[in-house]
Enzyme design. Structure first.
Site, PDB file in Angstrom:
ATOM      1  N   GLY A   5       0.823  -1.204   0.000  1.00  0.00           N
ATOM      2  CA  GLY A   5       0.000   0.000   0.000  1.00  0.00           C
ATOM      3  C   GLY A   5       0.851   1.245   0.000  1.00  0.00           C
TER       4      GLY A   5
ATOM      5  N   VAL B 284       1.490  -5.553   2.689  1.00  0.00           N
ATOM      6  CA  VAL B 284       0.301  -6.285   3.111  1.00  0.00           C
ATOM      7  C   VAL B 284       0.594  -7.788   3.065  1.00  0.00           C
ATOM      8  CG1 VAL B 284      -2.162  -6.674   2.725  1.00  0.00           C
ATOM      9  CG2 VAL B 284      -1.155  -4.438   2.188  1.00  0.00           C
TER      10      VAL B 284
ATOM     11  N   ASP C  88      -6.969   8.593  -3.910  1.00  0.00           N
ATOM     12  CA  ASP C  88      -6.112   7.648  -4.636  1.00  0.00           C
ATOM     13  C   ASP C  88      -6.938   6.508  -5.222  1.00  0.00           C
ATOM     14  OD1 ASP C  88      -3.704   6.786  -5.705  1.00  0.00           O
ATOM     15  OD2 ASP C  88      -3.199   5.558  -3.954  1.00  0.00           O
TER      16      ASP C  88
ATOM     17  N   LYS D 200      -7.972   4.121  -7.949  1.00  0.00           N
ATOM     18  CA  LYS D 200      -7.343   3.549  -9.134  1.00  0.00           C
ATOM     19  C   LYS D 200      -7.652   2.057  -9.143  1.00  0.00           C
ATOM     20  CE  LYS D 200      -2.953   3.113  -6.593  1.00  0.00           C
ATOM     21  NZ  LYS D 200      -1.536   3.515  -6.562  1.00  0.00           N
TER      22      LYS D 200
ATOM     23  N   ASN E 292      -6.585  -0.301  -6.347  1.00  0.00           N
ATOM     24  CA  ASN E 292      -7.231  -0.156  -5.042  1.00  0.00           C
ATOM     25  C   ASN E 292      -8.682  -0.611  -5.058  1.00  0.00           C
ATOM     26  OD1 ASN E 292      -4.916   0.798  -3.843  1.00  0.00           O
ATOM     27  ND2 ASN E 292      -5.435   2.955  -4.104  1.00  0.00           N
TER      28      ASN E 292
ATOM     29  N   ASP F 115      -7.061   0.776   0.599  1.00  0.00           N
ATOM     30  CA  ASP F 115      -5.919   1.690   0.701  1.00  0.00           C
ATOM     31  C   ASP F 115      -6.357   3.139   0.885  1.00  0.00           C
ATOM     32  OD1 ASP F 115      -3.494   2.911   0.809  1.00  0.00           O
ATOM     33  OD2 ASP F 115      -2.708   2.040  -1.033  1.00  0.00           O
TER      34      ASP F 115
ATOM     35  N   THR G 110      -1.965   9.353  -7.520  1.00  0.00           N
ATOM     36  CA  THR G 110      -1.293   8.502  -8.497  1.00  0.00           C
ATOM     37  C   THR G 110      -1.347   9.202  -9.852  1.00  0.00           C
ATOM     38  OG1 THR G 110      -1.810   6.491  -7.281  1.00  0.00           O
ATOM     39  CG2 THR G 110      -1.337   6.251  -9.623  1.00  0.00           C
TER      40      THR G 110
END
Length: 323
Positions: free
Chosen positions: A26, A31, A139, A141, A144, A160, A178
């Site tokens: 992350g 993870v 974030d 995307k 995620n 995330d 990102t």
């Protein structure tokens, strides 16, 4: 939800969980797949090495814990407990074994606009829930967006929250995100709000329907300049058979002026998301393009790795000084 401030070895996360293997990474940590020693239940544990972080990043990490401890939505990955050790913070979370959204798309026997709409709808609902709680993700995307399992009834969930923040109508100024999915107002250094998430959703929907990004350049600097213009195309022949409803939703999301963007509630009510008349024709060429996209992003990290404030701002400032 339990928060353990670990002060003795007996309280350590490893006394309660066995780490099996690393399954992801992350914004602020790795993870692992883990098993609860007492119950045998599987979890995901995000382990964050606090020694490698700046004070700002440590503050961000604690804010992430605060945020994910408050959210409760079927399409957001759940957190169960936290072990705050002297050198490491461990977050015990729901394990997601079904892979990323774009990885699942290429495995489908049949992939259509209707499938794409069904896939992104719960994501939009989860983001609407966050925004209603005053939380902006920052974030969003494909990496995620994860499936709970490989079963037919596996559901997609947002994960995330390493860059997420509480939002109370005071515009944010931290440059982060990102690159391929970041909104133009962040790159312009202007204050921004919840609308940055709507832009990211627009980029994802575009990519889901053709297999390539609307904004794509060889360097971050060049990419940012293109994003700030908001200029993209529905390139022929890839978009020739895509419905006008789908294109309309994308246009409404990818507005340079954030106040003109489609909100999460408006997206949920949009004809393409409601999906009563979406084409159900198989799109094997799109699935193949997404397969190519998946392969490229494994190597082309610049467009898919989250960049926190200092690094992203340095790129933006450097570009401004050159111009």
């Amino acid at each position: 939800m339990a928060y353990h401030r670990v002060e003795t070895k007996e309280q350590s996360m490893r006394n309660f969980y066995t780490l099996i293997e690393q399954i992801g990474e992350g914004t602020f940590g790795k993870v692992f797949r883990a098993v609860n020693k007492a119950t045998g239940q599987e979890y995901a544990i995000k382990s964050i090495d606090k020694q490698t972080l700046s004070q700002d990043e440590i503050n961000s990490m604690h804010l992430e814990v605060e945020i994910i401890s408050q959210v409760d939505h079927p399409n957001i990955v759940r957190a169960y407990e936290f072990f705050d050790e002297p050198k490491t913070l461990h977050v015990v979370m729901e394990i997601m074994l079904g892979g990323e959204v774009f990885e699942r798309i290429v495995e489908k026997d049949h992939y259509s606009e209707q499938e794409a709409a069904w896939t992104i709808r719960p994501v939009i609902d989860a983001i609407k829930y966050c925004h209603d709680m005053g939380i902006v993700h920052r974030d969003i995307k494909p990496e995620n967006l994860l499936y709970s399992s490989f079963d037919m009834d596996g559901i997609v969930k947002v994960t995330d929250f390493g860059l997420a923040r509480f939002y109370d109508d005071d515009l944010m100024t931290t440059a982060c995100g990102t690159p391929s999915y970041v909104a133009p107002e962040i790159l312009e250094g202007r204050g921004y709000g919840l609308e940055v998430d709507y832009w990211s959703i627009g980029v994802i929907v575009y990519t889901m329907l053709c297999g390539f990004l609307p904004f794509n350049e060889d360097t971050n600097e060049a990419l940012f300049e293109v994003i700030k213009t908001g200029q993209y195309e529905f390139t022929s022949p890839y978009w020739d058979n895509i419905s006008e409803n789908a294109k309309d939703l994308i246009r409404r999301c990818l507005k340079v002026n954030p106040k003109e963007r489609c909100t999460a509630q408006q997206m949920m009510n949009h004809p393409w998301i409601v999906g009563t008349n979406n084409p159900q024709i198989n799109m094997p060429d799109v699935a193949n393009k997404i397969r190519e996209y998946n392969a490229r992003r494994k190597f082309k990290k610049y467009g898919n790795t989250a960049i926190a404030s200092n690094r992203l701002m340095s790129i933006i400032i450097s570009k401004r000084n050159q111009g």
